[in-house]
Structure formats: structure tokens, C-alpha cells
Design an enzyme around this catalytic site. Structure first.
Site, PDB file in Angstrom:
ATOM      1  N   ASP A 250       0.863  -1.190   0.000  1.00 29.25           N
ATOM      2  CA  ASP A 250       0.000   0.000   0.000  1.00 29.25           C
ATOM      3  C   ASP A 250       0.885   1.220   0.000  1.00 29.25           C
ATOM      4  OD1 ASP A 250       0.016   1.150   2.999  1.00 29.25           O
ATOM      5  OD2 ASP A 250      -0.112  -1.028   3.143  1.00 29.25           O
TER       6      ASP A 250
ATOM      7  N   GLU B  98      -7.867   4.039  12.804  1.00 31.11           N
ATOM      8  CA  GLU B  98      -6.764   3.694  13.701  1.00 31.11           C
ATOM      9  C   GLU B  98      -6.443   4.832  14.648  1.00 31.11           C
ATOM     10  OE1 GLU B  98      -2.842   4.563  11.738  1.00 31.11           O
ATOM     11  OE2 GLU B  98      -3.900   3.691  10.027  1.00 31.11           O
TER      12      GLU B  98
END
Length: 362
Positions: free
Chosen positions: A39, A130
């Protein structure tokens, strides 16, 4: 994507920052077996995608957006470059839940590259949820000062809007510690593909609600630019995730009756004018013992309404599901309040109800 190793509205949808310092090694002891991927974000502006493919990379997630104000300036080049090199790719959104509602951030994400098409090359968009990376500047805690119930509602709002816009549930990127802390260990999202972040020799204990991960981010650097990932399955299963033939999630085995789940979305605007028509659309799904999903056809679903300030639910109407398990019902907006879809079950299927959501009538 932030480093996670070690380091609106519940079922009703109204129709690049610095890395977090974390303990533990930055690299896994070895590259895990499986389909390799990566990613990237604006921190990797120039990626040689043919080189990535030549080194064994077969899938990628590219950061598209953050909150409702940031767009990755390199997204188009990265996203298209990955596809042209032969990688299956998807987009991800970094959530800032204190900035705006989940539905608004899903809208922004899809509008700026985070959509999904069943072309076999596009992974469902991912919600990166997160640790708060801006604590030093915004003064909020690691959970953005949201309670577990508020965080769960925010995630559900994002997910339901993404489902309404694309027909897919988003992948959820998180880690176990943050999830257990900030959602209170919610088990409500096990039907979403899980992208687990853990820089160690295994994916470790998963967050509540999941018995299997779909993608494991196992290191912050390695063979490829950006973060290193591995898909938990075969190349054929990765392709199925891209085409929509598989959700990438594991549904818990049912009890004696088939497990069912009902979702409900509203195609109206976020704020609805009094007297305006709004159409509630939902899906009733049932699951086999192996996790296979089918639509629950020709089943009666009750739609309930609870006015603001009241503790009592009332039946607003009923709808019958189609052959694919979908249903819809149109109402006239009259009062502020919460809506919910309820399925009573039968001799073969368990009863279920959707999450509730508030409709603001002006």
C-alpha cells in the site's frame, strides 16, 4: 497509511500525516507465504509498478483521501499505474472521525477515486481507522475523544453509505489493540473484509467479530515501496474479492437455523424537508454454515420508527423481499426520529434487526 503494528448513523445511511511511533520491529522476520502486495500514499510519489509486478506484487491499495479535505495528489498516477502493470488495486480512505460524520467521509472518498466496479481489477475501498496521529495538535485521545458506541456508529455510518454508493461493504484496516480499545471490542463488522496491521511473525489475535483476516500488513518496508502486505488466500480468491463473488470475510457458522442479517439505508438527503418523500432500501441476507451468502427471498420485513424523545417504537410499515433479498418502502418525512428494519425469522431462519439511525427532519 499510518503504521499500526503493535503499533449517519448505525444501519441507516442518509440517501498525509506523520507516522505514529510504535514499539516493536519495523520488519517481520521473514516474508510470509501468500499473494504479495503493498500500500502506498503520497509518501511514495514515484512507484515503478512494472518493477513491483516483476518482484511478485499482485495487489495494491492506494491512499485516495483523508477526512473531507485531503486528496492524495499522486492518486491517479499510482492507481492507474498499478492497474496497467497488472496488479489488482483498490483505494483507501484515512478516517478522521472527529472532523465529520462517516457518511460524509464515504461520500468524499467515493467522489475522489474510492468507488468500486465489478471489473475484476478493483478491490473494495478500504476504511483506514486507527490511532489518532494528530494528538499533539488536536489534543484528542487515541480514539478521537469518541466513546466506543460513538465510534461503532461512525464506522457503521461510513460502511452503510459506502454500501449504498457501491454495492460493497468496505474493507476495514485496523489493529487489534485499537479496535478493542476504541470500539469496545465490537463484533458487529465480521461481514467486512479485515485488513489487519501487525509487524510480527504472525497476524496474531484478531479483533472481535473476525475469525479470519483477508489481508495482513506485516512490515513497513521490504521488497516493495510503502507497506508490505500479504493476501490470505489464493490468486483465484483475490480475483473473486475484486469481482464481488466473495466478500473476503468469514461469516460465523449459524446455529440450528440459518443466520440472517438485515441492512437498511435511506436514499434521501442527510437532512430531509418535512413532507418530502424518502425511500428506505435494505437487504435481508442469510448465510450457510460455510459462510456463503444468499438473499432471503419473499420474506416480510417490518420497518419501525421511534420519534425523538420517545422510548417506544411503532410499526411504520412492512415490505417483502425480492428474489435477491432486497426490499424498499417509501415514507413521508414527518418527524425527527430513528428508523430500524426488523425480521421476525421463521422455522428456517434466525430473527434479526438492523442497526438504528437518526433522520433529521427540517
Amino acid at each position: 497509511m499510518k503504521r499500526l503494528s503493535g503499533t449517519v448513523l448505525g444501519g441507516l445511511v442518509l440517501a498525509s500525516a506523520a507516522c505514529v511511533a510504535v514499539p516493536g520491529p519495523a520488519l517481520a522476520a521473514s516474508v510470509p507465504a501468500g499473494i504479495q502486495g503493498l500500500d502506498v500514499s503520497s509518501h511514495q510519489p514515484s512507484v515503478s509498478w512494472p518493477s513491483v509486478y516483476g518482484a511478485g506484487g499482485r495487489f495494491a491499495y492506494v491512499k485516495a483521501t483523508e477526512s473531507v479535505t485531503y486528496r492524495n495528489p499522486y492518486f491517479a498516477t499510482q492507481y492507474q499505474g498499478a492497474r496497467q502493470a497488472g496488479l489488482i488495486r483498490g483505494a483507501y480512505h484515512f478516517a478522521l472521525p472527529h472532523k465529520s460524520g462517516g457518511a460524509a467521509q464515504a461520500d468524499y472518498f467515493v467522489k475522489n477515486g474510492g468507488g468500486w466496479t465489478a471489473d475484476g481489477w478493483t478491490l473494495p475501498g478500504a476504511l483506514d481507522i486507527e490511532f489518532n496521529p494528530y494528538q499533539s495538535s488536536n489534543g484528542l485521545d487515541t480514539c478521537y475523544d469518541l466513546s466506543p458506541a460513538q465510534m461503532v456508529s461512525w464506522i457503521r455510518s461510513f460502511s452503510d453509505r459506502y454500501l449504498a454508493l457501491t454495492g460493497r461493504r468496505p474493507t476495514i484496516y485496523t489493529n487489534t489493540y485499537w479496535w478493542q480499545t476504541c470500539t469496545g471490542g465490537s463484533a458487529a463488522f465480521g461481514d467486512h473484509p479485515l485488513w489487519i496491521a501487525r509487524y510480527a511473525s504472525s497476524a496474531g489475535t484478531l479483533p472481535s467479530g473476525w475469525t479470519r483476516h483477508t489481508i495482513w500488513q506485516y512490515a513497513s518496508s521490504g521488497t516493495f515501496p510503502g507497506d508490505q502486505n500479504v493476501f490470505n488466500g489464493t490468486a483465484a480468491q483475490l480475483k473473486q474479492l475484486a469481482t464481488g463473488q466473495s466478500t473476503g470475510a468469514v461469516t460465523p457458522a449459524p446455529a440450528a437455523k440459518a443466520e440472517t442479517r438485515v441492512s437498511l439505508v435511506n436514499t434521501g438527503p442527510d437532512r430531509i424537508k418535512r413532507g418530502r418523500k424518502m425511500t428506505l432500501v435494505g437487504t435481508l441476507s442469510q448465510y450457510t454454515a460455510t459462510g456463503t451468502r444468499t438473499g432471503a427471498a419473499k420474506q416480510r420485513v417490518t420497518i419501525r420508527f421511534r420519534p425523538r424523545g420517545s422510548a417506544a417504537w411503532r410499526t411504520a410499515g412492512t415490505a417483502t423481499t425480492t428474489a435477491t433479498g432486497t426490499f424498499r418502502k417509501t415514507f413521508t418525512a414527518g418527524k425527527d426520529g430513528s428508523w430500524q428494519a426488523v425480521y421476525a425469522g421463521d422455522s428456517k431462519r434466525l430473527a434479526t434487526r438492523s442497526a438504528t439511525g437518526y433522520v433529521d427532519v427540517r
